[in-house]
Write a protein that holds these residues in place. Structure first.
Motif, PDB file in Angstrom:
ATOM      1  N   CYS A 205       0.811  -1.227   0.000  1.00 23.92           N
ATOM      2  CA  CYS A 205       0.000   0.000   0.000  1.00 23.92           C
ATOM      3  C   CYS A 205       0.841   1.273   0.000  1.00 23.92           C
ATOM      4  N   GLY A 206       2.128   1.149   0.285  1.00 26.33           N
ATOM      5  CA  GLY A 206       3.015   2.301   0.210  1.00 26.33           C
ATOM      6  C   GLY A 206       2.912   3.280   1.364  1.00 26.33           C
ATOM      7  N   LEU A 207       2.446   2.842   2.534  1.00 31.28           N
ATOM      8  CA  LEU A 207       2.322   3.759   3.663  1.00 31.28           C
ATOM      9  C   LEU A 207       3.698   4.055   4.281  1.00 31.28           C
ATOM     10  N   ASP A 321      12.227   1.850   2.244  1.00 31.70           N
ATOM     11  CA  ASP A 321      12.388   1.369   0.869  1.00 31.70           C
ATOM     12  C   ASP A 321      11.278   0.404   0.456  1.00 31.70           C
ATOM     13  N   LEU A 322      10.539  -0.148   1.422  1.00 26.03           N
ATOM     14  CA  LEU A 322       9.389  -0.985   1.077  1.00 26.03           C
ATOM     15  C   LEU A 322       8.316  -0.138   0.403  1.00 26.03           C
ATOM     16  N   ARG A 323       8.201   1.111   0.827  1.00 30.18           N
ATOM     17  CA  ARG A 323       7.276   2.055   0.180  1.00 30.18           C
ATOM     18  C   ARG A 323       7.728   2.316  -1.252  1.00 30.18           C
ATOM     19  N   MET A 330       4.116  -0.591  -9.077  1.00 29.87           N
ATOM     20  CA  MET A 330       2.975   0.004  -9.777  1.00 29.87           C
ATOM     21  C   MET A 330       3.381   0.609 -11.114  1.00 29.87           C
ATOM     22  N   LEU A 331       4.410   1.446 -11.079  1.00 33.63           N
ATOM     23  CA  LEU A 331       4.814   2.157 -12.293  1.00 33.63           C
ATOM     24  C   LEU A 331       5.351   1.205 -13.352  1.00 33.63           C
ATOM     25  N   ALA A 340      -0.538   6.402  -8.779  1.00 35.09           N
ATOM     26  CA  ALA A 340       0.526   6.060  -7.835  1.00 35.09           C
ATOM     27  C   ALA A 340       0.733   7.191  -6.826  1.00 35.09           C
ATOM     28  N   SER A 341       0.684   8.415  -7.303  1.00 34.86           N
ATOM     29  CA  SER A 341       0.866   9.582  -6.436  1.00 34.86           C
ATOM     30  C   SER A 341      -0.210   9.647  -5.355  1.00 34.86           C
TER      31      SER A 341
END
Length: 387
Positions: A205-207, A321-323, A330-331, A340-341
């Motif tokens: 999830c990119g948190l 770096d997991l984020r 995704m990209l 993504a943003s």
């Protein structure tokens, strides 16, 4: 307006300015010290006279740079977050004051500042083991520039000498992260670990770290497969506090199906574990807790990750770096940077484009290939003219 110079001793000059008091009309003298050649003293005298005539003169005082920097850091406390202010204070007290604190504010010159930056890059470490990172020297420059700008506003000096100095160039380091195969290995290794849920939230999830430890069950919508990022936890020397996310606003992040399923199982498991020690799980319960049900602090999560990374065969990367892994996944799969943003919580899509530009060339090639294919098909279907 008059001024003249007088040699006090070899290389040391007194600059005497005759100034008329605007209120009484009486003449008074202002003295300035100058070290250098006679020609240099004459130029400085002329410069001061010009400043007085143009209204840009600020009467010299005994304020040292250390006085200004400490006053400014106290002033800045209400304008930045506690974590940012903690970092500012560290740089001011450990780097700027030792280097420039003894210089009088009105006598600070660009050449002195430039020399401080050069020395910091070569031998600025307090342990004597080399120079500071260029990024740290850039931060020194930014803070010094801010402090001097405020000094001009406070009318303590007429100019900001830091504006005439260029900070060092910071080379962007390569981004270390995990590809999809490595991510699968990571999650398999964490199957029975308390780190599984926070790591899954980071890499799927990119948190950010503070957002992960702030998550409570009231932020999770398992029915619709989403989570709401509305809080972040910040840890400083003074303690822990809850604040809004870094972008200044909340966001809703869609959960991958595998994470939604895992969270359903985890919620039941956590409820049973807490009940065994006499604690009832509620909507206010944090997802990532200690064994006694109390929330985990951000630095504790980082330390747990470092311990895990040290014992793993996977490349050693930071928790943050997991984020980055989530963003690059995704990209690389063609997700639009705007989407993504929004998932990452960037305030502008330009930040995403800048951070992950290394992924975009492949996306560009794929986009060109798709357009080329579409045009080729259109040309093939176009009716041919009969000659």
């Amino acid at each position: 307006m008059k001024g003249h110079i007088r040699e006090r001793s070899p290389g040391n000059w007194a600059i005497i300015l005759d100034i008329r008091d605007p209120e009484t009309g009486k003449r008074k003298r202002k003295w300035h010290s100058f070290k250098g050649t006679k020609r240099g003293a004459q130029k400085e005298c002329a410069r001061l006279i010009t400043e007085i005539q143009n209204g840009g003169y600020v009467e010299s005082n005994k304020i040292l740079m250390s006085d200004l920097l400490l006053r400014w850091i106290d002033h800045a406390k209400s304008q930045v977050t506690p974590k940012t202010h903690e970092r500012y204070t560290e740089v001011v007290k450990k780097n700027l004051i030792p280097a420039l604190g003894g210089v009088h504010l009105t006598k600070l010159r660009p050449a002195q500042i430039s020399a401080v930056y050069t020395k910091a890059l070569t031998s600025g470490r307090r342990d004597g083991k080399g120079g500071l990172a260029p990024a740290t020297v850039v931060l020194m420059h930014r803070l010094l520039k801010k402090a001097l700008k405020q000094a001009v506003r406070w009318e303590l000096t007429a100019r900001n000498p830091a504006e005439a100095v260029d900070p060092p160039v910071v080379e962007r380091k390569g981004m270390n992260t995990y590809d999809l195969d490595q991510t699968i290995v990571l999650l398999d290794n964490l199957e029975k670990s308390r780190l599984l849920i926070p790591v899954m939230i980071a890499v799927l999830c990119g948190l950010r770290r503070g957002e992960i430890v702030a998550l409570r069950w009231r932020h999770i919508d398992l029915a619709n497969g989403s989570l709401t990022v509305s809080e972040s936890i910040e840890q400083t020397k003074e303690g822990v506090r809850t604040k809004v996310p870094k972008s200044g606003k909340g966001r809703v992040v869609t959960l991958p199906a595998m994470l939604t399923a895992r969270l359903r199982l985890f919620r039941v498991q956590q409820a049973e574990e807490l009940l065994a020690i006499g604690v009832r799980q509620t909507e206010a319960t944090h997802l990532y807790t200690r064994e006694d049900g109390e929330p985990v602090q951000p630095r504790t999560l980082t330390q747990a990750w470092r311990t895990l990374a040290a014992s793993s065969d996977l490349p050693k990367i930071r928790l943050h770096d997991l984020r980055h892994a989530h963003a690059t996944h995704m990209l690389a799969k063609g997700v639009h940077p705007k989407v993504a943003s929004e998932r990452l919580g960037h305030s502008r899509v330009g930040i995403t484009m800048d951070l992950y530009s290394h992924v975009l060339p492949g996306m560009q090639e794929e986009a060109v290939a798709r357009v080329d294919e579409a045009l080729s098909l259109a040309l093939e279907k176009r009716p041919r003219s009969v000659g």
